[in-house]
Design an enzyme around this catalytic site. Structure first.
Site, PDB file in Angstrom:
ATOM      1  CB  SER A 220      24.362  37.940  31.386  1.00 34.56           C
ATOM      2  OG  SER A 220      23.979  36.635  31.740  1.00 34.56           O
ATOM      3  CG  ASP A 281      22.550  34.894  24.342  1.00 41.01           C
ATOM      4  OD1 ASP A 281      22.807  33.818  24.930  1.00 41.01           O
ATOM      5  OD2 ASP A 281      22.819  36.009  24.829  1.00 41.01           O
ATOM      6  CG  HIS A 397      25.397  34.611  27.140  1.00 37.83           C
ATOM      7  ND1 HIS A 397      24.267  35.398  27.192  1.00 37.83           N
ATOM      8  CD2 HIS A 397      25.910  34.597  28.402  1.00 37.83           C
ATOM      9  CE1 HIS A 397      24.095  35.835  28.441  1.00 37.83           C
ATOM     10  NE2 HIS A 397      25.065  35.370  29.180  1.00 37.83           N
TER      11      HIS A 397
END
Length: 508
Positions: A220, A281, A397
């Site tokens: 991320s 995602d 995610h």
């Protein structure tokens, strides 16, 4: 394990405590001066925290005043309309949970608008806090592989207030004085983290010299920070390109406009950035999807930096995907397969082999555009079941989801490799065991096994020797090339037989 951001903070806290204890010996006047100086040092973080709080408060105020007619919030107390209460936070209803998640999303949306439209003083205060070497928006860890002289820098994703400050401050600014635009908040955070990691980079180079290599990776926000720090080390001349291994990111948002052209200027291949993305995602799609015209015009109107953003003008996206995009698809029982991909788990790379570089880039851009808009983030957000700990947003995610899917792909690949090796062994060993015709290099000439068993007097021993010699040559080549350890094992009994025969001859 070498060190981590947590360990650095603990060492810094201990150093401050030691400094305070030594200062107790000084006069009261000196102590007061030191305390005042410490308060002035901490003033910057209080200002940035206050700015962040004002943004959150503005979002909360907007939420309470505008969402009651949109979302059917369930309140256990009439006081909830005026402010939060213990009863509302203690609700166990699933609908309450979904509504709170939707409310959180709307609050974040308003926070984004507030940051984009905020005055430069507020944004600079947030940027200064992110750029500070004393703060870290994400936890990071450093470890070594002594055999390969590789130092790994692993950065976590968004979990703290500082990380959300970095995410929200997404206006474009110049990257390292070059003709490339970058996400301001993540760039400011990378500057502070760069200064914290630089001593560990230099110490590794001093220890291993030209053998030293560095691997940056993260999930991320951590992946985006890894990318920037890696490039900053090269641009600032701290590490040669030969020592920088490809950056591997997981579920990271795109943060550059002109990133591929920067790689070419630095003499790096596209594969230097390997962006692994879960098939559905939403985070990697957030800045790289097609933005509607009215949204683009709004961004340009409230923040002048967006008016000259080439990606927004030409491609209707904020930041373009960079490097090599690899799409990770899990098993269908975990998450439905993507309609653009074959069913089943796998790791797919977007690439094409075309002689013309311009045509290749156009094809890749077209493929990326189709993927990042299928599904579009607005399509994902429009589904109420996508929210919460069990929703698709979190599932597709989450770092653990990536880990689970990567392991699944590795298991599948290992099975394929083992199957291929078994087939190769069959092709190599069966000709040595089964009889074939002389033209095929078999052991028995012109005879099947049945014929040999039926009449032993017809068995051509000379033919066996001749063909056996050819088979032995094949076997020797096989052992010499792939199974050298077997060759040693086979020589040992042969040597013992020769020694035994020699001793018998000597006795006679």
């Amino acid at each position: 394990m070498v060190t981590s951001s947590k360990e650095k903070r603990e060492l810094g806290t201990k150093a401050e405590k030691i400094g305070l204890s030594s200062e107790n010996v000084k006069t009261q006047r000196d102590e007061k001066d030191d305390e005042e100086g410490q308060e002035q040092k901490n003033l910057g973080s209080r200002i940035s925290a206050s700015a962040a709080y004002q943004i959150a408060a503005s979002a909360a105020s907007y939420l309470h005043s505008h969402t009651r007619t949109i979302l059917p919030f369930i309140s256990s107390s009439p006081e909830n309309s005026n402010g939060p209460s213990k009863d509302s936070s203690g609700s166990d209803s699933s609908s309450d949970m979904i509504n709170s998640d939707v409310a959180s999303l709307m609050a974040t949306t308003d926070s984004v608008t507030a940051v984009v439209a905020a005055k430069e003083e507020v944004k600079q205060a947030v940027a200064d806090d992110l750029n500070s070497t004393h703060s870290s928006p994400c936890e990071w860890f450093i470890c070594d592989d002594d055999q390969s002289a590789t130092r790994f820098f692993v950065i976590q994703g968004s979990e703290t207030l500082a990380s959300w400050q970095a995410n929200l401050l997404f206006e474009p600014v110049q990257f390292e004085g070059l003709d490339v635009l970058v996400h301001r908040g993540i760039y400011e955070a990378a500057k502070g983290m760069y200064e914290q990691m630089l001593p560990e980079v230099r110490s590794h180079l001093k220890l291993h010299g030209k053998r030293a290599t560095f691997r940056f990776t993260g999930h991320s926000l951590g992946g985006s920070l890894s990318l920037l720090i890696n490039l900053m080390l090269l641009i600032r001349g701290e590490v040669p390109a030969s020592s920088l291994l490809p950056v591997v990111t997981f579920g990271s948002p795109s943060i550059m406009c002109g990133g591929d052209s920067l790689l070419r200027k630095l003499g790096l291949p596209r594969s230097h950035i390997q962006a692994i993305i879960m098939h559905r995602d939403i985070v990697p799609r957030a800045f790289s999807c097609n933005y509607p015209d009215h949204v683009a015009e709004l961004l340009k109107a409230i923040n002048g930096n967006f008016r000259h953003l080439p990606c927004l003008k030409n491609q209707k996206l904020l930041y373009a995907p960079m490097g090599q995009v690899l799409i990770l698809q899990p098993e269908e029982k975990f998450s439905p397969h993507h309609h653009l991909l074959p069913s089943g788990t796998g790791l797919y790379c977007l690439t094409c082999q075309v002689s013309d570089i311009d045509s290749e880039e156009k094809l890749l851009l077209a493929a990326q555009r189709v993927f990042f808009n299928s599904p579009h983030p607005l399509e994902i957000l429009s589904d109420r079941s996508a929210y919460g700990s069990e929703g698709t947003i979190q599932r597709d995610h989450d770092m653990n989801s990536y880990l689970k899917c990567v392991r699944g792909v590795i298991r599948q690949e290992l099975k394929r490799i083992r199957k291929t090796k078994r087939e190769q062994r069959r092709k190599i060993w069966w000709p040595l065991v089964l009889p074939h015709d002389i033209n095929a290099g078999g052991i028995i000439l012109g005879r099947s096994v049945a014929t040999m068993n039926a009449g032993q007097d017809q068995f051509n021993f000379a033919g066996v020797l001749q063909t056996g010699r050819e088979s032995l040559k094949r076997f020797s080549r096989l052992v010499a090339s792939q199974y050298r350890h077997l060759f040693v094992v086979l020589l040992l009994p042969a040597k013992l037989l020769l020694v035994g025969a020699f001793s018998l001859i000597s006795l006679r």
